[in-house]
Each structure stands twice: as structure tokens, then as C-alpha cells.
Enzyme design. Sequence first.
Site, PDB file in Angstrom:
ATOM      1  N   LYS A   1       0.704  -1.254  -0.022  1.00  0.00           N
ATOM      2  CA  LYS A   1       0.122   0.019   0.062  1.00  0.00           C
ATOM      3  C   LYS A   1       0.693   1.227  -0.023  1.00  0.00           C
ATOM      4  CE  LYS A   1      -4.524  -1.335   1.621  1.00  0.00           C
ATOM      5  NZ  LYS A   1      -5.535  -1.126   2.665  1.00  0.00           N
TER       6      LYS A   1
ATOM      7  N   LYS B   1     -10.366  -3.233  -4.855  1.00  0.00           N
ATOM      8  CA  LYS B   1     -11.098  -1.986  -4.806  1.00  0.00           C
ATOM      9  C   LYS B   1     -10.165  -0.887  -5.352  1.00  0.00           C
ATOM     10  CE  LYS B   1     -13.056  -2.432  -0.358  1.00  0.00           C
ATOM     11  NZ  LYS B   1     -13.387  -2.120   0.709  1.00  0.00           N
TER      12      LYS B   1
ATOM     13  N   LYS C   1      -4.692 -10.123  -6.658  1.00  0.00           N
ATOM     14  CA  LYS C   1      -6.069 -10.365  -6.044  1.00  0.00           C
ATOM     15  C   LYS C   1      -6.987  -9.070  -6.673  1.00  0.00           C
ATOM     16  CE  LYS C   1      -5.900  -7.247  -1.677  1.00  0.00           C
ATOM     17  NZ  LYS C   1      -6.088  -7.212  -0.500  1.00  0.00           N
TER      18      LYS C   1
HETATM   19  P1  TYM Z   1     -10.814  -4.854   3.197  1.00  0.00           P
HETATM   20  O1  TYM Z   1     -11.768  -3.959   3.607  1.00  0.00           O
HETATM   21  O2  TYM Z   1      -9.748  -4.651   2.437  1.00  0.00           O
HETATM   22  O3  TYM Z   1     -11.611  -6.050   2.880  1.00  0.00           O
HETATM   23  C1  TYM Z   1     -12.562  -6.824   3.545  1.00  0.00           C
HETATM   24  C2  TYM Z   1     -12.766  -8.196   3.373  1.00  0.00           C
HETATM   25  O4  TYM Z   1     -12.656  -8.673   2.003  1.00  0.00           O
HETATM   26  C3  TYM Z   1     -11.488  -9.699   2.018  1.00  0.00           C
HETATM   27  N1  TYM Z   1     -10.983  -9.427   0.650  1.00  0.00           N
HETATM   28  C4  TYM Z   1     -10.973 -10.612  -0.205  1.00  0.00           C
HETATM   29  N2  TYM Z   1     -11.243 -11.906  -0.223  1.00  0.00           N
HETATM   30  C5  TYM Z   1     -10.926 -12.732  -1.094  1.00  0.00           C
HETATM   31  N3  TYM Z   1     -10.555 -12.327  -2.313  1.00  0.00           N
HETATM   32  C6  TYM Z   1     -10.133 -10.703  -2.503  1.00  0.00           C
HETATM   33  N4  TYM Z   1      -9.749 -10.647  -3.769  1.00  0.00           N
HETATM   34  C7  TYM Z   1     -10.522  -9.932  -1.532  1.00  0.00           C
HETATM   35  N5  TYM Z   1     -10.221  -8.654  -1.401  1.00  0.00           N
HETATM   36  C8  TYM Z   1     -10.571  -8.435  -0.027  1.00  0.00           C
HETATM   37  C9  TYM Z   1     -10.641  -9.374   2.962  1.00  0.00           C
HETATM   38  O5  TYM Z   1      -9.743 -10.428   3.202  1.00  0.00           O
HETATM   39  C10 TYM Z   1     -11.476  -9.002   4.241  1.00  0.00           C
HETATM   40  O6  TYM Z   1     -11.830 -10.028   4.876  1.00  0.00           O
HETATM   41  N6  TYM Z   1      -7.954  -4.668   7.336  1.00  0.00           N
HETATM   42  C11 TYM Z   1      -9.139  -5.209   6.933  1.00  0.00           C
HETATM   43  C12 TYM Z   1     -10.258  -4.667   7.691  1.00  0.00           C
HETATM   44  C13 TYM Z   1     -10.384  -4.822   9.108  1.00  0.00           C
HETATM   45  C14 TYM Z   1     -10.444  -5.935  10.018  1.00  0.00           C
HETATM   46  C15 TYM Z   1     -10.337  -5.790  11.208  1.00  0.00           C
HETATM   47  C16 TYM Z   1     -10.696  -7.160   9.346  1.00  0.00           C
HETATM   48  C17 TYM Z   1     -10.021  -4.046  10.135  1.00  0.00           C
HETATM   49  N7  TYM Z   1     -10.124  -4.499  11.340  1.00  0.00           N
HETATM   50  C18 TYM Z   1     -10.242  -6.731  12.370  1.00  0.00           C
HETATM   51  C19 TYM Z   1     -10.750  -8.519  10.372  1.00  0.00           C
HETATM   52  C20 TYM Z   1     -10.818  -7.761  11.738  1.00  0.00           C
HETATM   53  C21 TYM Z   1      -9.306  -4.702   5.663  1.00  0.00           C
HETATM   54  O7  TYM Z   1      -8.693  -3.693   4.996  1.00  0.00           O
HETATM   55  O8  TYM Z   1     -10.203  -5.416   4.694  1.00  0.00           O
END
Ligand code: TYM
Length: 332
Positions: free
Chosen positions: A111, A197, A194
Site C-alpha cells: 500500500k 477496490k 488479488k
Molecule cells: P478490506 O476492506 O480490504 O476487505 C474486507 C474483507 O474482504 C476480503 N477480501 C478478499 N477476499 C477474497 N478475495 C479478494 N480478492 C479479497 N479482497 C478483499 C478481505 O480479506 C477482508 O476480509 N484490514 C481489513 C479490515 C479490518 C478487519 C479488522 C478485518 C479492520 N479491522 C479486524 C478483520 C478483523 C481490510 O482492510 O479489509
Amino acid sequence: MSRVFSGIQPSGVPTLGNYLGAIRNWVPLQETHEAIYCVVDLHAITVWQDPADLRRQTREMAATLIACGLDPQRCTLFVQSHVRAHAELAWIFNCIARLGWLNRMTQFKDKAGKDREAASSGLYVYPNLMAADILVYHATKVPVGEDQKQHLELANDIAEKFNHDYGVDFFPHIDPLIQGVAARVMSLRDGTKKMSKSDPSDQSRINLNDSPDDIAQKIRRAKTDPEPLPDHLAGLEARPEARNLVGILAAVTGTLPENLLREHAGQGFGAFKNTLTDALVAHLAPIQAELKRLLEDPASLDAALRLGAERAGAVAEPILEKAREIVGFLPR
Ligand code: TYM
């Protein structure tokens, strides 16, 4: 009943990766666990967010989660910044996590890009806030996609060091729940990256609000190879794009990839892509209709989020209070 926690950033329309890798798996957990789900706006501002866009996207993300099947009566659904305990425990964790641990985080490297000196310090300590999100509820199960695994390992390191340094058995061990054939949905343009967004090309992803025409066009243009579909999984090994499309269809239709391959073996991608488009359009249509309905009534949505924040705060506050006491802060 063990407690589940997960979060998603409000930094754009969720992708099919977010949906298949995470959100969809959150829904059944509402029935079997005490489930707490959070739109993580504190995490989102680790990179620049226009304030008006952030407000809109936070509401849209909450509405999307409800449209996908989360029920604010059966789970606790709220906005991270509404529960101050997250930020306070994160500060304590900033003082527990070692720089060496954070330096190993691959997501920060991705990032921050080339100009690491220009990244915010929030982006660097992001995993500490993530650990606080989970541990401030003493949650033990975290449903996420594959890409969050490293952050959850760090959360366990933080919990262990806290317990060790203060001689307590306070924070529990966390288990990631990484489920299903779509734990890692890949870009439609490059099967080794992957689906995200933040990819500059909109053609690389299916957004949950894409129209049937957009979906048809993106799937038609999705990268594939000239070989026909094989009749067994091993035949997809060196074909990441083909494997990805098969995985998506399997996830959306609830079929095993092996069974899909038996059905489509020998077919070229033209016919397969038509089947995939139809399945995606049919799956997303009711979610999109429900999202539209929810966004027409922002007052009800805000009320649901207020209720969620109250419930979340009631769980988090006593745990934070105890952590403050363990650390040695004077009682207020
Ligand atoms: P974020 O917002 O990037 O994504 C949310 C969830 O979507 C999953 N994900 C995917 N799974 C499969 N294939 C993909 N291409 C893909 N892109 C995204 C992510 O694994 C995630 O589960 N840091 C986290 C948010 C967060 C969080 C937490 C999660 C903040 N605090 C505590 C769990 C526990 C994030 O940026 O997710």
C-alpha cells in the site's frame, strides 16, 4: 457461544472478492455465534479520504452489508469511529508491537508503494488497530479473506506479548476463519493479483453495484487462455485466470469446482463465460435491489448503526477498562 469479529473498509464499492471472501461468510455466523461486524472508517483514513466521500461510502458500506444478509437485530453492526475503545486500545498496542514486526507486513509494503517515506504513520501501525478491533471484544474467531492472515498472526503476537509482559492471561488467542473456494478472488485482468477496490482498472473487478451489462462486458473481456476447460482440478494448476473464473462460478452457485469441471469439460471459455455472467447477474440482482431500497431511507440506517454502536460499546468498555487497569493507568 464464541464471539466473532470482522471489519471492512468503506473505501469504495465492495468487490466480488470482498463479498465471496468475507461478507458472504459473515451471514451464517450470525445464527451460530455472537457476531460483531464493523465498517472500519478509522482504517480508511490511513490513506487520504475526501470527507464527504467518506461519509457517503460509510453509509453505503453499512447498507451493502445489510443488503447482503446481515441483520442488525441478529448481529452487532456498527461504524468503528463510533466506539472510541478501538482507538484507545490501539494506542496501548502501539506500545506493545515491535517495529520489527510491523516491518514484515506485506500489505504495508504494497500500500505504501515506492515512496515509503510519504506514507502516513497510521498506515504503518494499521495492524495494531486491527488487533485492537478484535481484542477489545475478546473475539476469538475472525472471518476474513486470505490476504488478512498475516495481520491476524500479528494480532496474536500482540496479545501474547501483552499477556506475557503484564503477567496476565487476559487477551485470548484468535483463529482466522478463511473459508471456501473464494478465499482469494483474483483480478479479471491478471490471475496472479488479488481482485481489489484499489486496482486502477475497473475492468479488473466486479463491483457489487455493477449493472448486468457491465458484468457481461467485464466477464467477456476477462483474461483467459486458449485451452478448453479440463475435466479435473489438476488441469487448472498453471492456469490462474481459468482457475479464478471456475472458483467464482463454484462460489456463486454453491457447487464444487470438481463438479463444475465435469459439467463443462472440453468447452471453450465463450460458453463458460455466458454461464458465469448469468449466474453473477442472478446472484447480485436481489442484493442490488435491497441496497437501493435501504439507501432511500438513511434515517433508519443511521438508527440501526447507532444501536449497533451502543451494543458494541457495552461489550468493549469493560474489557478496555480492565486493560487500562492492567497497564497501570490511574482509575478515573
Ligand atoms: P478490506 O476492506 O480490504 O476487505 C474486507 C474483507 O474482504 C476480503 N477480501 C478478499 N477476499 C477474497 N478475495 C479478494 N480478492 C479479497 N479482497 C478483499 C478481505 O480479506 C477482508 O476480509 N484490514 C481489513 C479490515 C479490518 C478487519 C479488522 C478485518 C479492520 N479491522 C479486524 C478483520 C478483523 C481490510 O482492510 O479489509
